[in-house]
Write a protein that holds these residues in place. Structure first.
Motif, mmCIF file in Angstrom:
data_model
loop_
_atom_site.group_PDB
_atom_site.id
_atom_site.type_symbol
_atom_site.label_atom_id
_atom_site.label_comp_id
_atom_site.label_asym_id
_atom_site.label_seq_id
_atom_site.Cartn_x
_atom_site.Cartn_y
_atom_site.Cartn_z
ATOM 1 N N LEU A 256 0.765 -1.001 0.063
ATOM 2 C CA LEU A 256 -0.175 -0.003 0.029
ATOM 3 C C LEU A 256 0.920 1.357 0.163
ATOM 4 C CD1 LEU A 256 -2.709 -1.022 2.469
ATOM 5 C CD2 LEU A 256 -3.010 -0.868 -0.085
ATOM 6 N N ILE A 257 2.129 1.296 0.841
ATOM 7 C CA ILE A 257 2.933 2.433 0.737
ATOM 8 C C ILE A 257 3.329 2.661 -0.886
ATOM 9 C CG2 ILE A 257 5.284 3.307 1.184
ATOM 10 C CD1 ILE A 257 4.734 1.870 3.989
ATOM 11 N N LYS A 258 3.682 1.608 -1.599
ATOM 12 C CA LYS A 258 4.413 1.701 -2.912
ATOM 13 C C LYS A 258 3.322 2.173 -3.785
ATOM 14 C CE LYS A 258 7.872 -1.808 -2.542
ATOM 15 N NZ LYS A 258 8.332 -3.038 -3.046
ATOM 16 N N MET A 259 1.853 1.532 -3.577
ATOM 17 C CA MET A 259 0.848 2.010 -4.403
ATOM 18 C C MET A 259 0.490 3.590 -4.315
ATOM 19 S SD MET A 259 -1.229 1.107 -6.753
ATOM 20 C CE MET A 259 -0.621 -0.476 -7.039
ATOM 21 N N GLU A 260 0.284 3.858 -3.064
ATOM 22 C CA GLU A 260 0.325 5.431 -2.464
ATOM 23 C C GLU A 260 1.123 6.211 -3.419
ATOM 24 O OE1 GLU A 260 -1.090 7.142 1.552
ATOM 25 O OE2 GLU A 260 1.027 6.982 1.439
ATOM 26 N N MET A 261 2.348 5.982 -3.429
ATOM 27 C CA MET A 261 3.445 6.843 -3.936
ATOM 28 C C MET A 261 3.119 6.727 -5.407
ATOM 29 S SD MET A 261 6.808 5.623 -1.757
ATOM 30 C CE MET A 261 7.636 6.738 -2.675
ATOM 31 N N LYS A 262 2.783 5.736 -6.011
ATOM 32 C CA LYS A 262 2.589 5.491 -7.272
ATOM 33 C C LYS A 262 1.315 6.351 -7.831
ATOM 34 C CE LYS A 262 1.619 2.259 -11.158
ATOM 35 N NZ LYS A 262 1.568 0.682 -11.317
ATOM 36 N N CYS A 263 0.389 6.566 -7.260
ATOM 37 C CA CYS A 263 -0.972 7.101 -7.267
ATOM 38 C C CYS A 263 -0.715 8.532 -7.272
ATOM 39 C CB CYS A 263 -2.121 6.809 -6.430
ATOM 40 S SG CYS A 263 -2.747 5.084 -6.601
ATOM 41 N N GLN A 264 0.183 9.169 -6.216
ATOM 42 C CA GLN A 264 0.443 10.286 -6.007
ATOM 43 C C GLN A 264 1.266 11.130 -7.088
ATOM 44 O OE1 GLN A 264 2.315 10.377 -2.270
ATOM 45 N NE2 GLN A 264 0.247 10.613 -0.959
ATOM 46 N N ASP A 265 1.643 10.282 -7.746
ATOM 47 C CA ASP A 265 2.565 10.609 -9.278
ATOM 48 C C ASP A 265 1.520 11.190 -10.251
ATOM 49 O OD1 ASP A 265 5.178 10.278 -8.266
ATOM 50 O OD2 ASP A 265 5.217 8.310 -9.403
ATOM 51 N N ARG A 266 0.132 10.692 -10.093
ATOM 52 C CA ARG A 266 -0.690 11.090 -11.144
ATOM 53 C C ARG A 266 -1.582 12.063 -10.246
ATOM 54 N NH1 ARG A 266 -5.073 6.807 -14.276
ATOM 55 N NH2 ARG A 266 -6.586 8.440 -14.541
ATOM 56 N N PHE A 267 -2.008 11.591 -9.292
ATOM 57 C CA PHE A 267 -3.042 12.430 -8.401
ATOM 58 C C PHE A 267 -2.525 12.812 -7.178
ATOM 59 C CE2 PHE A 267 -6.556 14.028 -6.318
ATOM 60 C CZ PHE A 267 -7.790 14.404 -7.238
ATOM 61 N N LYS A 268 -1.869 14.008 -7.177
ATOM 62 C CA LYS A 268 -0.899 14.642 -5.972
ATOM 63 C C LYS A 268 -1.682 14.357 -4.633
ATOM 64 C CE LYS A 268 1.801 18.420 -4.228
ATOM 65 N NZ LYS A 268 2.092 20.020 -4.620
ATOM 66 N N ASP A 269 -2.949 15.091 -4.397
ATOM 67 C CA ASP A 269 -3.606 14.884 -3.136
ATOM 68 C C ASP A 269 -4.567 13.930 -3.230
ATOM 69 O OD1 ASP A 269 -2.545 17.527 -2.303
ATOM 70 O OD2 ASP A 269 -4.055 18.503 -3.705
ATOM 71 N N SER A 270 -3.754 12.572 -3.115
ATOM 72 C CA SER A 270 -4.564 11.264 -2.932
ATOM 73 C C SER A 270 -3.659 10.400 -1.944
ATOM 74 C CB SER A 270 -4.541 10.536 -4.190
ATOM 75 O OG SER A 270 -3.405 10.151 -4.832
ATOM 76 N N PHE A 271 -4.346 9.693 -1.148
ATOM 77 C CA PHE A 271 -3.785 8.925 0.062
ATOM 78 C C PHE A 271 -4.548 7.991 0.215
ATOM 79 C CE2 PHE A 271 -5.111 12.964 1.481
ATOM 80 C CZ PHE A 271 -5.882 12.474 2.773
ATOM 81 N N MET A 272 -4.086 6.540 0.836
ATOM 82 C CA MET A 272 -4.486 5.279 1.461
ATOM 83 C C MET A 272 -5.047 5.698 2.639
ATOM 84 S SD MET A 272 -4.052 3.109 -1.118
ATOM 85 C CE MET A 272 -3.027 3.036 -2.347
ATOM 86 N N ALA A 273 -6.178 5.407 2.785
ATOM 87 C CA ALA A 273 -6.873 5.546 4.246
ATOM 88 C C ALA A 273 -6.120 4.694 5.048
ATOM 89 C CB ALA A 273 -8.468 5.026 4.388
ATOM 90 N N ARG A 274 -5.821 5.191 6.379
ATOM 91 C CA ARG A 274 -5.251 4.381 7.498
ATOM 92 C C ARG A 274 -6.129 4.186 8.814
ATOM 93 N NH1 ARG A 274 -1.470 6.790 4.378
ATOM 94 N NH2 ARG A 274 0.600 6.158 4.277
ATOM 95 N N GLU A 275 -6.242 3.291 9.392
ATOM 96 C CA GLU A 275 -6.898 3.231 10.650
ATOM 97 C C GLU A 275 -6.510 3.943 11.549
ATOM 98 O OE1 GLU A 275 -7.717 -0.707 13.572
ATOM 99 O OE2 GLU A 275 -7.823 -0.855 11.518
ATOM 100 N N GLY A 276 -7.435 5.079 12.054
ATOM 101 C CA GLY A 276 -7.181 5.988 13.063
ATOM 102 C C GLY A 276 -6.917 7.145 12.255
ATOM 103 N N MET A 277 -6.713 7.327 11.138
ATOM 104 C CA MET A 277 -6.694 8.562 10.430
ATOM 105 C C MET A 277 -7.688 9.380 10.600
ATOM 106 S SD MET A 277 -5.432 9.181 6.417
ATOM 107 C CE MET A 277 -7.077 8.754 5.784
ATOM 108 N N LYS A 278 -7.362 10.782 10.516
ATOM 109 C CA LYS A 278 -8.519 11.820 11.045
ATOM 110 C C LYS A 278 -8.252 12.955 10.100
ATOM 111 C CE LYS A 278 -10.636 15.144 14.472
ATOM 112 N NZ LYS A 278 -10.615 15.284 15.950
ATOM 113 N N ILE A 279 -9.330 13.300 9.256
ATOM 114 C CA ILE A 279 -9.286 14.355 8.051
ATOM 115 C C ILE A 279 -10.144 15.508 8.509
ATOM 116 C CG2 ILE A 279 -9.773 14.908 5.662
ATOM 117 C CD1 ILE A 279 -9.240 11.731 5.036
ATOM 118 N N SER A 280 -9.782 16.353 8.319
ATOM 119 C CA SER A 280 -10.519 17.854 8.593
ATOM 120 C C SER A 280 -11.118 18.470 7.192
ATOM 121 C CB SER A 280 -9.693 18.874 9.379
ATOM 122 O OG SER A 280 -10.557 20.080 9.371
ATOM 123 N N ILE A 281 -12.206 18.789 6.945
ATOM 124 C CA ILE A 281 -12.817 19.438 5.812
ATOM 125 C C ILE A 281 -13.098 20.584 6.296
ATOM 126 C CG2 ILE A 281 -14.468 18.993 3.860
ATOM 127 C CD1 ILE A 281 -14.509 16.204 4.441
#
Length: 281
Positions: A256-281
């Motif tokens: 998932l770390i490798k795939m996250e980095m690969k996806c960010q090359d295409r869509f910069k503001d993207s990331f894998m959900a992590r258990e416990g992760m909190k996002i503010s909108i």
């Protein structure tokens, strides 16, 4: 844009895994619990929940510690496959006699008895020692096919998704922000325009991304999407941030770390959900 100060909405992931919970050292970073998302609205100081996979057990512990004064709680379900309801019998607030819990389904009109039976069935004595009737909380079952606009301005819209047995994605527009959650959806051969329109301009898109493009080719009909399809949807819809979730049980932290980095090359503001992760909108 208005100069009005927007209040925040917080989203926290308590379960990010799809299909079945996993437990090993190599999934510790992204988590092994199945889908459960907490949504907290600063304006109303209220917590609501999407889906009750195994992650809801830890959410129940946090409710006692941080949200003890809230005695009315809504749990909305995208659908009722096992990995989205299996944590419900281990949700501590459901055993509190002072708690009122609304079990909600939007986008699909169901008879109250049929909706209740889904949860009562998995707690039959064949499967679990405590029945739904003996849990303690008061349960209310609600199902509607209509768009919801609450008295305090929250707008919830649903879209039917392509998944065996059916599922629904959700868009919430509230307090000047918008977010879309689409889990358990298979786009098929192409990303249809109706899903692009649904996510149009959202501040945050949380989307099922269980497979790589190669894996998707051998899992047609399983009801899930690929990373590339999620990014295409996000690009065409002009969303600001993209979170991939519903991780395949065979995708460990290293993958998932490798795939996250690969996806960010295409869509910069993207990331894998992590258990416990909190996002503010």
């Amino acid at each position: 844009m208005s100069s009005t100060v927007m209040s925040k909405v917080y989203i926290k992931f308590y379960g990010t895994r799809g299909s079945i919970p996993v437990c090993s050292r190599d999934v510790a970073l992204f988590g092994g619990n199945t889908t459960c998302i907490a949504i907290y609205r600063e304006k109303t100081k209220r917590l609501s929940i999407l889906d009750a996979g195994t992650g809801i057990r830890n959410l129940g512990k946090d409710m006692k510690r941080f949200y003890g004064d809230q005695k009315d709680l809504s749990i909305t379900f995208s659908h009722f496959h096992w990995d989205h309801i299996q944590g419900f019998p281990f949700f501590d607030p459901a055993y509190d006699p002072k708690m009122n819990i609304n079990i909600q389904v939007f986008g699909k009109k169901m008879e109250t008895g049929a909706l209740r039976q889904i949860f009562a069935q998995q707690m039959r004595e064949d499967y679990f020692p405590v029945s739904l009737d003996r849990m303690g909380a008061t349960f209310h079952f609600e199902s509607t096919a209509d768009e919801i606009v609450s008295a305090d301005g929250l707008k919830l819209t649903c879209i039917e998704q392509n998944h065996p047995g059916g599922s629904f994605g959700f868009r919430v527009d509230v307090d000047g922000v918008s977010f879309v959650i689409c889990t358990d959806h298979e786009h098929g051969e192409e990303v249809e325009e109706k899903y692009v329109d649904f996510a149009r301009g959202a501040d945050l898109l949380i989307h099922d991304a269980q497979y790589t493009t190669g894996e998707l080719a051998t899992h047609k009909g399983w009801g899930h999407s690929s990373y590339d399809q999620c990014m295409e949807l996000a690009e065409r819809a002009g969303v600001k941030r993209l979170v991939f979730t519903h991780h395949d049980p065979d995708h460990n932290d290293e993958f998932l770390i490798k795939m996250e980095m690969k996806c960010q090359d295409r869509f910069k503001d993207s990331f894998m959900a992590r258990e416990g992760m909190k996002i503010s909108i």
